[in-house]
Design a protein around this motif. Structure first.
Motif, short mmCIF file in Angstrom:
data_model
loop_
_atom_site.label_atom_id
_atom_site.label_comp_id
_atom_site.label_asym_id
_atom_site.label_seq_id
_atom_site.Cartn_x
_atom_site.Cartn_y
_atom_site.Cartn_z
N GLY A 54 -38.75 -53.90 68.35
CA GLY A 54 -37.56 -54.00 67.53
C GLY A 54 -38.00 -52.95 66.43
N ARG A 55 -39.26 -53.20 65.95
CA ARG A 55 -39.67 -52.32 64.57
C ARG A 55 -39.74 -51.03 65.07
NH1 ARG A 55 -43.70 -57.23 63.87
NH2 ARG A 55 -42.53 -58.84 62.55
N GLN A 60 -35.13 -54.39 61.51
CA GLN A 60 -36.08 -55.26 60.49
C GLN A 60 -36.02 -56.49 61.38
OE1 GLN A 60 -34.75 -55.43 56.43
NE2 GLN A 60 -35.81 -57.31 56.21
N VAL A 61 -37.24 -56.93 61.88
CA VAL A 61 -37.76 -58.07 62.48
C VAL A 61 -38.52 -58.95 61.71
CG1 VAL A 61 -38.36 -59.30 64.67
CG2 VAL A 61 -37.31 -57.01 64.73
N GLU A 62 -38.31 -60.09 61.10
CA GLU A 62 -38.95 -60.87 60.32
C GLU A 62 -39.83 -61.55 60.94
OE1 GLU A 62 -38.86 -60.68 57.04
OE2 GLU A 62 -37.45 -58.98 56.88
N GLU A 63 -41.28 -61.57 60.63
CA GLU A 63 -42.09 -62.50 61.05
C GLU A 63 -41.79 -64.27 60.52
OE1 GLU A 63 -45.10 -63.19 63.69
OE2 GLU A 63 -44.17 -61.39 63.09
N LEU A 64 -41.69 -64.25 59.45
CA LEU A 64 -41.27 -65.28 58.46
C LEU A 64 -39.79 -65.50 58.56
CD1 LEU A 64 -43.64 -65.47 55.62
CD2 LEU A 64 -43.78 -67.21 57.43
N PHE A 65 -39.45 -66.73 59.12
CA PHE A 65 -37.91 -66.99 59.01
C PHE A 65 -37.73 -67.34 57.25
CE2 PHE A 65 -34.43 -70.11 58.27
CZ PHE A 65 -33.40 -69.37 59.14
N TYR A 104 -30.72 -58.96 72.39
CA TYR A 104 -31.78 -58.10 71.74
C TYR A 104 -32.27 -57.16 72.63
CZ TYR A 104 -36.33 -57.49 69.14
OH TYR A 104 -37.25 -56.97 68.60
N THR A 105 -32.54 -57.34 74.01
CA THR A 105 -32.83 -56.29 74.95
C THR A 105 -31.80 -55.16 74.91
OG1 THR A 105 -32.26 -57.63 76.58
CG2 THR A 105 -34.29 -57.83 76.23
N GLU A 106 -30.53 -55.51 75.05
CA GLU A 106 -29.31 -54.42 75.10
C GLU A 106 -29.55 -53.74 73.91
OE1 GLU A 106 -25.77 -56.19 76.14
OE2 GLU A 106 -26.84 -57.59 77.73
N SER A 107 -29.71 -54.45 72.67
CA SER A 107 -29.90 -53.53 71.43
C SER A 107 -30.86 -52.53 71.41
CB SER A 107 -29.70 -54.31 70.20
OG SER A 107 -28.76 -55.23 70.36
N MET A 108 -32.14 -53.01 71.92
CA MET A 108 -33.25 -52.12 72.10
C MET A 108 -33.05 -50.93 73.07
SD MET A 108 -35.19 -53.65 69.90
CE MET A 108 -33.53 -54.29 69.02
#
Length: 471
Positions: A54-55, A60-65, A104-108
């Motif tokens: 994703g990155r 923007q894929v956060e590691e922390l919620f 998510y995979t479709e967006s990628m």
């Protein structure tokens, strides 16, 4: 047996020391979308891979919620489970999308956030919840033998909601190549199927075999994710769970998407997709008997002395099934050699001519097992009053007479009953049982048997008739 070490899994909300925030690695092309991948059921390695993907695509894929997250991405979680996780983090769903990993995979794949459709949203926990009483006063616990092959289990199931939940969990485990967990859930479901009445109190389950902590929690909650997409795709003749899983990860979630995807399908899969509705429709006992007449005439034509038996669920007393299984043998050892090719050739060349509205559309799945054990899977069409034909899956198995009793036992099922029978043979008797033979590991010799009753006797078990093997 040395216990397996449990792998330490990092909490999804814990930031590894060497991990960088998405904003520090790639420019954020979509500032209105802040993603967080839930590690639960997804796994740490897969989560890390998808996050990096994703990155690289500018997400923007956060590691922390955090409270800034707008999209929570899950895999094999229900909406209820995701909400419970959010509540545990001190957050709620307000303003956030709870989405399946397919979005998510479709967006990628498309390089931008795709439109959120209903199929992308997490499913609710299936209905049919059973409320179990926690008060254990005046409750008599159930008692069943430890092995399924020791229990009499008819088609009457007093705990269908509970066993369905465990079966769904078993499917998920098997899809993830966690066969051990899948077997554990199926054994737990088999115990509940064998109970003489419905479970109304958790204390009734005290001391029962095969009910581990996880299974008991499932029983208590009684409701898990429904793998509707997986069931649709694996319902296509010739498609297994691994192929279906690959298609799902590529964004294929229904039959029309598969037709439009341009996927390369083999002949069996093409037939399965074309006649999906027919093959998924249950086959009645009357239809199975009609097919037996067709196959029986074919067998008699190529080998008059050969014998044919209807096996599978119909032999266990079921009135419907998903396919029709036949076991074929010859009373003279060795005369069954070459029978399968002759039978298939006869069916392919003559059935459509001699029997109206009957066609064959599939080729051999695998023809040789242990040199003399043959199986052929096909789809045939049988006449219907409302239309000229419909497709039905048929399995043909040819066995030498010396192996016939073992083949009959194995192909009668149920699958779990046979698995437990083999487990009993290995653990309790030091023997190896298959659909071909029974081998005494201590004496180093094969044990002959001409009937199912003899096999049960060799294993030191009371004979259980087919209609009570529905574990």
């Amino acid at each position: 047996m040395v216990p397996l070490k449990r792998r330490k899994v990092a909490n999804s909300g814990t930031l590894n020391a060497g991990t960088h925030n998405s904003a520090a690695t790639q420019p954020n092309k979509f500032p209105q979308v802040i993603l967080f991948l839930l590690e639960r059921k997804m796994g740490a390695s897969r989560r890390a891979f998808l996050s990096q993907l994703g990155r690289r695509k500018g997400f923007q894929v956060e590691e922390l919620f955090s409270k800034n997250v707008t999209h929570v991405i899950c895999e094999s979680n229900t909406a209820q489970e995701a909400r419970m996780w959010l509540e545990a983090q001190g957050a709620g769903q307000a303003g956030r999308h709870l989405l399946d990993v397919s979005w998510y995979t479709e967006s990628m794949r498309d390089g931008h956030p795709v439109e959120i459709l209903d199929r992308h949203k997490l499913q609710q926990t299936p209905g049919g919840t059973v409320h179990l009483l926690m008060n254990d006063s005046e409750v008599t616990p159930f008692s069943v033998p430890g092995y399924a092959c020791q229990r009499r289990c008819t088609l009457e199931n007093h705990n269908a909601v509970l066993t369905d939940a465990l079966s769904l969990l078993a499917e998920n485990a098997e899809l993830s190549d966690e066969d051990g967990r899948g077997v554990a859930f199926r054994r737990a479901a088999a115990v509940l199927k064998a109970l003489p009445s419905a479970v109304t109190n958790m204390s009734q389950l005290t001391g029962l075999p095969c009910l581990g902590g996880h299974s008991l929690r499932v029983i208590k909650v009684s409701g898990w994710v429904s793998f509707a997409v997986l069931q649709v795709l694996t319902g296509i003749f010739g498609v297994g769970s691994k192929t279906a899983d690959r298609w799902i990860r590529e964004g294929i979630h229904n039959l029309q998407q598969l037709r439009d995807s341009g996927q390369t399908l083999n002949r069996a899969q093409q037939a399965g997709l074309e006649h999906y509705d027919d093959i998924k429709q249950p086959v009645s006992l009357a239809e199975a008997e009609a097919i037996r007449g067709i196959v029986g005439r074919a067998v008699a034509s190529v080998s008059p002395e050969a014998q044919i038996v209807l096996t599978g669920g119909f032999r266990r007393g079921k009135l419907t099934g998903h396919d029709v299984d036949f076991l074929i043998t010859h009373p003279e050892e060795g005369s069954e050699v070459g029978l399968m090719p002759k039978l298939v050739s006869w069916l392919e060349s003559r059935v459509s001519c001699h029997l109206q509205n009957v066609l064959l559309i599939c080729d051999v799945i695998f023809l040789l097992m242990f040199a003399l054990f043959c199986r052929f899977s096909l789809c045939c069409f049988i006449d219907k009053q409302t239309r000229r034909w419909r497709a039905v899956r048929v399995d043909l198995v040819v066995s030498p007479i010396s192996q016939f009793a073992f083949a009959l036992l194995g192909w009668t099922g149920s699958k779990l009953f046979e698995r437990e029978l083999r487990r009993w043979a290995g653990h309790e008797k030091g023997m190896s049982l298959s659909s071909h033979a029974l081998y005494d590991n201590k004496q180093g010799r094969y044990i002959r048997a001409s009937s199912e009753e003899e096999i049960f006797a060799h294993l030191g078990l009371e004979f259980i008739p087919p209609n009570e093997r529905n574990a």
